[in-house]
Scaffold this active site. Structure first.
Site, PDB file in Angstrom:
ATOM      1  N   GLU A  25       0.830  -1.210   0.000  1.00  0.00           N
ATOM      2  CA  GLU A  25       0.000   0.000   0.000  1.00  0.00           C
ATOM      3  C   GLU A  25       0.862   1.258   0.000  1.00  0.00           C
ATOM      4  O   GLU A  25       2.075   1.196   0.240  1.00  0.00           O
ATOM      5  CB  GLU A  25      -0.909   0.010   1.225  1.00  0.00           C
ATOM      6  CG  GLU A  25      -0.140  -0.018   2.532  1.00  0.00           C
ATOM      7  CD  GLU A  25      -0.927   0.547   3.699  1.00  0.00           C
ATOM      8  OE1 GLU A  25      -0.973   1.783   3.792  1.00  0.00           O
ATOM      9  OE2 GLU A  25      -1.440  -0.232   4.514  1.00  0.00           O
ATOM     10  N   VAL A 106      -5.801  -0.232   2.767  1.00  0.00           N
ATOM     11  CA  VAL A 106      -5.919  -1.681   2.552  1.00  0.00           C
ATOM     12  C   VAL A 106      -6.986  -1.977   1.499  1.00  0.00           C
ATOM     13  O   VAL A 106      -6.746  -2.720   0.542  1.00  0.00           O
ATOM     14  CB  VAL A 106      -6.237  -2.407   3.881  1.00  0.00           C
ATOM     15  CG1 VAL A 106      -6.635  -3.865   3.630  1.00  0.00           C
ATOM     16  CG2 VAL A 106      -5.035  -2.342   4.816  1.00  0.00           C
ATOM     17  N   ALA A 141     -13.907   0.155   5.721  1.00  0.00           N
ATOM     18  CA  ALA A 141     -14.209  -0.497   4.438  1.00  0.00           C
ATOM     19  C   ALA A 141     -13.256  -1.656   4.161  1.00  0.00           C
ATOM     20  O   ALA A 141     -13.542  -2.494   3.293  1.00  0.00           O
ATOM     21  CB  ALA A 141     -14.132   0.531   3.307  1.00  0.00           C
ATOM     22  N   LYS A 159      -4.891  -2.808  14.812  1.00  0.00           N
ATOM     23  CA  LYS A 159      -4.429  -1.909  15.881  1.00  0.00           C
ATOM     24  C   LYS A 159      -5.414  -1.949  17.044  1.00  0.00           C
ATOM     25  O   LYS A 159      -6.622  -1.982  16.849  1.00  0.00           O
ATOM     26  CB  LYS A 159      -4.296  -0.485  15.349  1.00  0.00           C
ATOM     27  CG  LYS A 159      -3.297  -0.350  14.212  1.00  0.00           C
ATOM     28  CD  LYS A 159      -3.219   1.077  13.714  1.00  0.00           C
ATOM     29  CE  LYS A 159      -2.275   1.191  12.523  1.00  0.00           C
ATOM     30  NZ  LYS A 159      -2.881   0.742  11.260  1.00  0.00           N
TER      31      LYS A 159
END
Length: 300
Positions: A25, A106, A141, A159
């Site tokens: 990413e 992501v 999302a 996290k």
């Protein structure tokens, strides 16, 4: 190939030669770390993937073009430039139509990787169900994308700023397998422990590749979450991180910080309070995920 998608020469050749590829990413470059650590980390991650037998494909949007395989110059641009949008699924059409730049999360990285035929993706941590989501409906999302898009995501768990229990429940509802690499417990990004179990413990990259191949051969849509704990020597004190996060969450509520501004705010507070220790942990867990993703891609 999609007419909005550009492949780097390295990625194009890897696809033609059917070599293993790992998607990466770009939000971590533009929004996750300060310059120059962001660019140094991104280039080092690519180097690690090559050392382990796969081809890296850092993904982003530049000038309204979807890019699978950023050049080192483009990575440096993503690390330096201001006002690069943080892009999820809903944002892609707007950015393309307006020829804007965007750093992929992501969800959007999975979409573009899938367009290019890339099945394995290494990141830091995934989004999930936020604390208090029963009132705010704040759900990343990323989870919906995992349910729809056939890309395996290697991460250090989610996290602990999130509600990890509800995140796992959501993934279960959507039929997304959560595989713990050499662990029975979901890692919580900065720490190896969370108190929550994974669906299955897997011990080798080949075992993971076999599960992924079987899932997709069966026509079961969607991806899989591969939870890879941060290396022991870089794991932070779980009690300290929990206290820091709880204080930061309260401060965000007081300041009225919501939606996609929440995670950057909380991570900045954690870095500030831990004296930068969290940044080093973040970098090391990304390296660790890149190694495992490359090994899975090679096996796959």
């Amino acid at each position: 190939m999609n007419r909005y998608l550009d492949l780097s020469e390295e990625v194009r050749k890897a696809i033609e030669d059917q070599r293993p590829i790992v998607a990466l990413e770009s939000t971590i470059i533009s929004h996750g770390m300060p310059y120059p650590q962001n660019v140094e980390t991104a280039l080092k991650v690519e180097e690690i993937i090559r050392e382990h037998g796969a081809v890296p494909a850092t993904i982003g949007i530049i000038g309204g073009r979807l890019k699978a395989g950023l050049t080192s110059e483009e990575i440096d641009y993503m690390g330096r430039a201001k006002n690069i949008a943080k892009v999820s699924r809903r944002d892609i059409p707007y950015l393309i139509a307006h020829k804007r730049d965007g750093a992929t999360t992501v969800a959007s990285t999975m979409i573009i990787a899938s367009m290019a035929g890339i099945r394995v993706f290494a990141t830091g941590g995934v989004g999930g169900v936020h604390r208090g989501a029963e009132k705010t409906m704040d759900i990343s999302a990323d989870l919906e994308e995992l349910a729809m898009t056939e890309v395996a995501v290697v991460c250090a768990g989610a996290k602990s700023i999130l509600d990890l229990g509800l995140t796992l429940e959501y993934l279960e509802t959507k039929g997304v397998p959560v595989l713990g690499y050499q662990t029975e417990e979901l890692p919580a990004f900065y720490t190896r422990k969370s108190g929550f179990g994974v669906d299955y413990k897997v011990d080798t990259p080949k075992e993971i590749a076999d599960i992924l191949r079987t899932k997709w051969d069966l026509g079961l849509k969607g991806g899989a979450l591969i939870a890879n704990p941060i290396p022991e020597e870089y794991s932070m004190d779980a009690d300290l991180i929990t206290r820091v996060i709880e204080d930061a969450v309260k401060e965000a509520e007081v300041l009225g910080i919501k939606g996609k501004d929440t995670t950057p705010f909380l991570l900045a507070k954690i870095k500030e309070i831990t004296g930068g220790e969290s940044l080093e942990s973040n970098i090391q867990l990304v390296y660790n995920n890149a190694r495992l993703a490359a090994e899975i891609a090679v096996s796959l």
